[in-house]
Design an enzyme around this catalytic site. Structure first.
Site, short mmCIF file in Angstrom:
data_model
loop_
_atom_site.label_atom_id
_atom_site.label_comp_id
_atom_site.label_asym_id
_atom_site.label_seq_id
_atom_site.Cartn_x
_atom_site.Cartn_y
_atom_site.Cartn_z
N HIS A 261 0.60 -1.33 -0.61
CA HIS A 261 0.02 0.09 -0.25
C HIS A 261 0.97 1.43 0.26
CE1 HIS A 261 -3.70 2.31 1.15
NE2 HIS A 261 -2.22 3.20 1.89
N GLU A 262 1.62 0.74 0.59
CA GLU A 262 2.32 2.23 1.27
C GLU A 262 3.71 2.88 -0.77
OE1 GLU A 262 2.02 4.75 3.36
OE2 GLU A 262 0.50 3.21 4.24
N HIS A 265 1.86 4.86 -2.60
CA HIS A 265 1.89 5.66 -2.41
C HIS A 265 3.56 6.61 -2.44
CE1 HIS A 265 -1.73 6.79 -0.18
NE2 HIS A 265 -1.28 6.11 0.64
N GLU A 293 -4.54 8.44 -2.81
CA GLU A 293 -5.06 6.66 -1.90
C GLU A 293 -5.78 5.89 -3.39
OE1 GLU A 293 -5.52 4.94 1.19
OE2 GLU A 293 -4.46 6.75 1.09
#
Length: 499
Positions: A261-262, A265, A293
């Site tokens: 997930h990160e 980003h 997001e």
């Protein structure tokens, strides 16, 4: 490039350098800083934030903007930069320096208090800090726009052009879709994920994370991975993007998927480059938190929880897990990491119930900001909302209203971006598949470069050149449409649950 434009960009870069210095201090606070250093760190952050604000409101910037806005010989990128620079300048000049520095100081103290309060399940220790952050947000909203509802003003800071009514309308459609899909799932035999609770030690999880980052093409010369209480990504410079994760030995997917997930980003931050002349300026920032997001949710869920992705990578992860995945085949693993079941913790929620977590926070923080809900009554209101939306009984505040870092940061209006990110991601994904029909076949071979390349060209590079709604329309050819997300969930979970 006009001399006045060069000067404006140079002033903007000086502001950005101070912002990045502040980000370094914040990153260190959440990763390596000794606990007793918090008081002075709060003062350091307040000083740096104040200096950055002073740079941002320099009268020279206003003069340059006025001079440049009257010109008719500007290119599209220059016009886009002026639009962004004007919007942010007009915001900054409305905020008193005292408020900016106090917000930075109190945020640092509040985050430290939140960490301890969550660890000790002690809401009363955090409540005074939460009250302070609400007061400061209300003061900020009033300074920015005294005539509009405070929550609308705060929402617009994270998703430009949004307000409570427009987000509520989108969430109403999304909620109906989620409830319908959840009903189909709950009427089907549940998948087994019991093996995910087997112990996998931290060193093994660290190896998994390093392997996955390398497989995705994470550039170690531009970023690094560290450990924190609540995973996050922060930009310390144009080529210095830090991501963090956390480790739970009894549930290794928590770390693995927070890392993916990160990384989503980070890829966005690394890919922003609207034009070399505007590197390090406001134009080289994200279009919105919802767009940001969308990139993390797309990589974590649409890619990272898919059969094609794990066809290539599961054998290696299984080997690293030791006894943790003994006797577990690919099909069982992918079904397990996509299990749908209402749960207490947002960051570990499945794709279907995740949106309900966001709706709960959206409704609660609206009530807090409007003063319809007092801070003292937050735990009871939180527990009631979890019962209403997901039928859950919340056993303690650590797994309830203390679980998220955002309110301790004063980030009211941020949560809706998470759900909007899911909607944007699904719409981008449908468009991406049309442009790259073999994208899933390439993923099965371990090749995510075409996917990430398409995202970089279409979503990442423009940075803040377009408003989020405009970017979605430019990329996909139509406005935001929640049906893309519903269609994605229907197709995916029909295979997993066999309805």
């Amino acid at each position: 490039m006009l001399e006045a434009m060069q000067r404006l960009a140079a002033l903007d870069r000086e502001r950005a350098l101070l912002v990045h210095i502040g980000a370094i201090l914040g990153w260190d606070q959440e990763t390596y800083m000794p606990e007793n250093a918090i008081e002075e760190r709060a003062e350091q952050l307040a000083l740096v934030e104040g200096l950055a604000h002073d740079k941002a409101v320099s009268p020279e910037i206003g003069e340059l903007l006025t001079a440049l806005e009257g010109r008719t010989d500007l290119g599209e990128t220059e016009k886009a930069y002026l639009t962004v620079a004007r919007r942010e300048y007009d915001r900054e000049v409305k905020l008193p320096s005292r408020l900016v520095t106090e917000m930075a100081r109190q945020t640092s103290l509040s985050q430290a208090a939140w960490v301890q309060a969550r660890k000790n399940d002690d809401f009363s220790a955090f409540a005074p800090h939460l009250s302070t952050m609400i007061d400061l947000n209300l003061e900020m909203a009033s300074a920015l726009d005294h005539d509009s509802p405070a929550y609308d003003v705060l929402l617009d800071l994270y998703e430009i052009g949004s307000d409570e009514r427009s987000i509520g309308e989108v969430f109403s459609v999304m909620k109906a879709d989620l409830v319908r899909i959840l009903g189909k799932i709950t009427s089907s035999p549940q998948v087994d994920d019991s093996f995910l609770a087997r112990k996998v030690d931290v060193p093994a999880q660290q190896r998994m994370n390093e392997y996955i980052l390398d497989a995705l093409g994470f550039d170690r010369k531009k970023g690094r991975l560290d450990v924190t209480a609540h995973p996050f990504t922060t930009t310390l410079g144009r080529q210095d993007i830090r991501i963090t994760t956390r480790y739970l030995e009894e549930f290794f997917p928590s770390s693995l998927f927070s890392t993916i997930h990160e990384a989503g980003h980070a890829f966005y931050e690394m890919g922003i480059d609207p034009h070399p002349d505007f590197r390090g300026t406001r134009l080289a920032e994200a279009a919105s938190m919802g767009i940001h997001e969308s990139q993390s949710r797309l990589l974590e869920n649409i890619v990272g929880r898919s059969f094609p992705f794990w066809t290539r990578h599961y054998p290696k992860i299984k080997e690293m897990a030791g006894n943790g995945l003994d006797g577990v085949g690919l099909e069982a693993f992918v079904k397990a990491i996509n299990r749908v079941e209402p749960s207490l913790i947002r960051v570990e929620a499945d794709e279907v119930t995740y949106g309900l977590h966001i709706i709960a926070r959206f409704e609660i923080e609206s009530a807090l900001i409007s003063r319809r809900l007092s801070v003292e009554d937050l735990p009871e209101a939180w527990n009631a909302k979890m019962k209403e939306l997901m039928g859950l009984d919340v056993p303690d505040n650590a797994r309830g209203c203390l679980q998220d870092i955002h309110w301790s940061m004063g980030a009211f209006g941020y949560f809706p971006s998470y759900a909007l990110g899911n909607l944007y991601a699904a719409q981008f994904w449908d468009c991406l598949k049309e442009a790259l029909p073999d994208v899933e076949a390439r993923m099965e071979e371990g090749d995510t470069a075409p996917l990430l390349g398409w995202l970089k060209s279409n979503v990442h590079e423009p940075g803040a050149s377009h408003l989020p709604g405009d970017l979605v329309f430019r990329v996909t050819g139509k406005p935001l449409d929640p049906s893309h997300f519903a269609g994605y969930l229907e197709e995916k979970y029909r295979r997993i649950y066999g309805w």
